[in-house]
Design an enzyme around this catalytic site. Sequence first.
Site, PDB file in Angstrom:
ATOM      1  N   GLN A  60      30.770  49.822   3.266  1.00  7.33           N
ATOM      2  CA  GLN A  60      30.351  49.169   2.013  1.00  7.33           C
ATOM      3  C   GLN A  60      29.777  50.208   1.050  1.00  7.33           C
ATOM      4  OE1 GLN A  60      28.185  45.203   3.111  1.00  7.33           O
ATOM      5  NE2 GLN A  60      28.044  46.585   4.855  1.00  7.33           N
TER       6      GLN A  60
ATOM      7  N   HIS B 123      33.759  48.705  -1.226  1.00  8.51           N
ATOM      8  CA  HIS B 123      33.106  48.522  -2.530  1.00  8.51           C
ATOM      9  C   HIS B 123      33.445  49.631  -3.518  1.00  8.51           C
ATOM     10  CE1 HIS B 123      29.788  45.678  -0.735  1.00  8.51           C
ATOM     11  NE2 HIS B 123      30.972  45.129  -0.781  1.00  8.51           N
TER      12      HIS B 123
ATOM     13  N   CYS C 275      37.367  56.561 -22.294  1.00  7.23           N
ATOM     14  CA  CYS C 275      38.710  57.025 -21.945  1.00  7.23           C
ATOM     15  C   CYS C 275      39.330  57.692 -23.185  1.00  7.23           C
ATOM     16  CB  CYS C 275      39.519  55.796 -21.519  1.00  7.23           C
ATOM     17  SG  CYS C 275      41.217  56.131 -21.062  1.00  7.23           S
TER      18      CYS C 275
ATOM     19  N   THR D 145      23.708  48.255   8.136  1.00  5.45           N
ATOM     20  CA  THR D 145      23.915  47.239   7.101  1.00  5.45           C
ATOM     21  C   THR D 145      22.993  46.060   7.344  1.00  5.45           C
ATOM     22  OG1 THR D 145      25.483  45.742   6.022  1.00  5.45           O
ATOM     23  CG2 THR D 145      25.914  46.238   8.348  1.00  5.45           C
ATOM     24  N   SER D 146      22.501  45.477   6.243  1.00  2.00           N
ATOM     25  CA  SER D 146      21.651  44.287   6.388  1.00  2.00           C
ATOM     26  C   SER D 146      22.490  43.087   6.807  1.00  2.00           C
ATOM     27  CB  SER D 146      20.901  44.004   5.085  1.00  2.00           C
ATOM     28  OG  SER D 146      21.820  43.885   4.030  1.00  2.00           O
TER      29      SER D 146
ATOM     30  N   GLU E 274      16.024  48.081  12.065  1.00  2.00           N
ATOM     31  CA  GLU E 274      15.478  46.728  11.844  1.00  2.00           C
ATOM     32  C   GLU E 274      16.505  45.700  12.303  1.00  2.00           C
ATOM     33  OE1 GLU E 274      12.488  46.432  10.453  1.00  2.00           O
ATOM     34  OE2 GLU E 274      12.317  48.571   9.955  1.00  2.00           O
TER      35      GLU E 274
HETATM   36  P1  OAD Z   1      21.181  47.140   2.552  1.00  2.00           P
HETATM   37  O1  OAD Z   1      20.279  47.978   1.698  1.00  2.00           O
HETATM   38  O2  OAD Z   1      21.235  45.689   2.299  1.00  2.00           O
HETATM   39  O3  OAD Z   1      20.756  47.320   4.078  1.00  2.00           O
HETATM   40  C1  OAD Z   1      20.550  48.599   4.611  1.00  2.00           C
HETATM   41  C2  OAD Z   1      20.325  48.438   6.097  1.00  2.00           C
HETATM   42  O4  OAD Z   1      20.189  49.731   6.640  1.00  2.00           O
HETATM   43  C3  OAD Z   1      19.050  47.669   6.464  1.00  2.00           C
HETATM   44  O5  OAD Z   1      19.354  46.688   7.436  1.00  2.00           O
HETATM   45  C4  OAD Z   1      18.127  48.742   7.041  1.00  2.00           C
HETATM   46  O6  OAD Z   1      17.303  48.249   8.101  1.00  2.00           O
HETATM   47  C5  OAD Z   1      19.135  49.735   7.576  1.00  2.00           C
HETATM   48  N1  OAD Z   1      18.646  51.104   7.658  1.00  2.00           N
HETATM   49  C6  OAD Z   1      17.695  51.735   6.917  1.00  2.00           C
HETATM   50  N2  OAD Z   1      17.559  53.006   7.305  1.00  2.00           N
HETATM   51  C7  OAD Z   1      18.447  53.217   8.307  1.00  2.00           C
HETATM   52  C8  OAD Z   1      18.805  54.335   9.114  1.00  2.00           C
HETATM   53  N3  OAD Z   1      18.213  55.515   8.963  1.00  2.00           N
HETATM   54  N4  OAD Z   1      19.767  54.157  10.042  1.00  2.00           N
HETATM   55  C9  OAD Z   1      20.395  52.947  10.209  1.00  2.00           C
HETATM   56  N5  OAD Z   1      20.092  51.874   9.476  1.00  2.00           N
HETATM   57  C10 OAD Z   1      19.136  51.991   8.538  1.00  2.00           C
HETATM   58  O7  OAD Z   1      22.621  47.829   2.499  1.00  2.00           O
HETATM   59  P2  OAD Z   1      24.041  47.174   2.773  1.00  2.00           P
HETATM   60  O8  OAD Z   1      24.002  46.235   3.919  1.00  2.00           O
HETATM   61  O9  OAD Z   1      25.004  48.291   2.805  1.00  2.00           O
HETATM   62  O10 OAD Z   1      26.707  45.916  -2.843  1.00  2.00           O
HETATM   63  O11 OAD Z   1      24.250  46.358   1.449  1.00  2.00           O
HETATM   64  C11 OAD Z   1      25.464  45.703   1.258  1.00  2.00           C
HETATM   65  C12 OAD Z   1      25.754  45.643  -0.200  1.00  2.00           C
HETATM   66  O12 OAD Z   1      24.656  45.065  -0.898  1.00  2.00           O
HETATM   67  C13 OAD Z   1      25.906  47.003  -0.865  1.00  2.00           C
HETATM   68  O13 OAD Z   1      27.182  47.559  -0.689  1.00  2.00           O
HETATM   69  C14 OAD Z   1      25.615  46.686  -2.290  1.00  2.00           C
HETATM   70  C15 OAD Z   1      24.377  45.880  -2.084  1.00  2.00           C
HETATM   71  O14 OAD Z   1      23.986  45.045  -3.081  1.00  2.00           O
HETATM   72  C16 OAD Z   1      27.038  46.044  -4.149  1.00  2.00           C
HETATM   73  O15 OAD Z   1      26.489  46.822  -4.901  1.00  2.00           O
HETATM   74  C17 OAD Z   1      28.162  45.153  -4.548  1.00  2.00           C
END
Ligand code: OAD
Length: 240
Positions: free
Chosen positions: A98, A116, A144, A184-185, A208
């Site tokens: 993502q 994404h 552009c 990922t959350s 988490e």
């Molecule tokens: P999030 O910011 O929602 O979640 C990040 C996750 O990474 C959380 O569950 C943290 O606990 C975990 N985390 C933090 N530090 C870490 C580490 N060192 N190792 C492993 N995990 C760790 O990010 P995404 O799930 O990627 O979309 O978010 C999904 C989408 O929501 C993104 O692509 C973006 C956002 O809004 C758009 O912009 C369309």
Amino acid sequence: MSSLDEAIDAIRKTRPRSVLVLTGAGVSADSGIPTFRGPGGLWRNFRPEDLATPEAFRRDPRLVWEWYEWRRGLIRDAKPNAAHEAIARLGDALVATQNVDGLHARAGSSNVIELHGNIVRVRCVREGNPRLHEEPFDDLPPRCTCGELLRPDVVWFGEALPDDAVARTVSMVAAADLLLVIGTSGIVHPAAGFATLHQGLSIEINPEASGVSAVCTYAVPLRAAEATPPIVDAILEAHR
Ligand code: OAD
């Protein structure tokens, strides 16, 4: 036995051949790139609807670009961490991310689906025509040669993900022997639903609890850079 040891044990027993890696912002946290949610997350200080929607871009393209230029600078200066590098050692395993930071490819992963998009690419709002543009822009918002606005080649809230990216990921979710879900959350769809579709062994790496922890076979509560290398070692060793 820690959950990391249990997960490694399960890999030794099942000897997975096909691996799908699903990553989110947490895999790049150890490279110094802020996540979206949680402490220090981008959405703590910025509202998605002001910065990451087509409406926001129509309303104030300069504001949206200022935010993207800041993030592009962070990403330009960042380096892949031990988690990206370990994932790259899996060779042609499919990595569905993502993230828009391009760090999997920079680490050497050759089979990456960027669900994404990619923040280093831009495209014309009229002509499309995605192209790489790594350097900072002199004037914001950039245009552009046809005179129309350029935008980051990323997926904003309210926009569809590329059909082929979703279809390829879904078919691999069904086919993979092992699903690794890293950083990922697990609350943004459709990526959040992929873990639910998977039938076999699945391992989450996230310090988490997340929206997918309960559906994964093992949830390893460690940082990506810490837990991914030993998991990858176990996968590679299982076939020696
Ligand atoms: P999030 O910011 O929602 O979640 C990040 C996750 O990474 C959380 O569950 C943290 O606990 C975990 N985390 C933090 N530090 C870490 C580490 N060192 N190792 C492993 N995990 C760790 O990010 P995404 O799930 O990627 O979309 O978010 C999904 C989408 O929501 C993104 O692509 C973006 C956002 O809004 C758009 O912009 C369309």
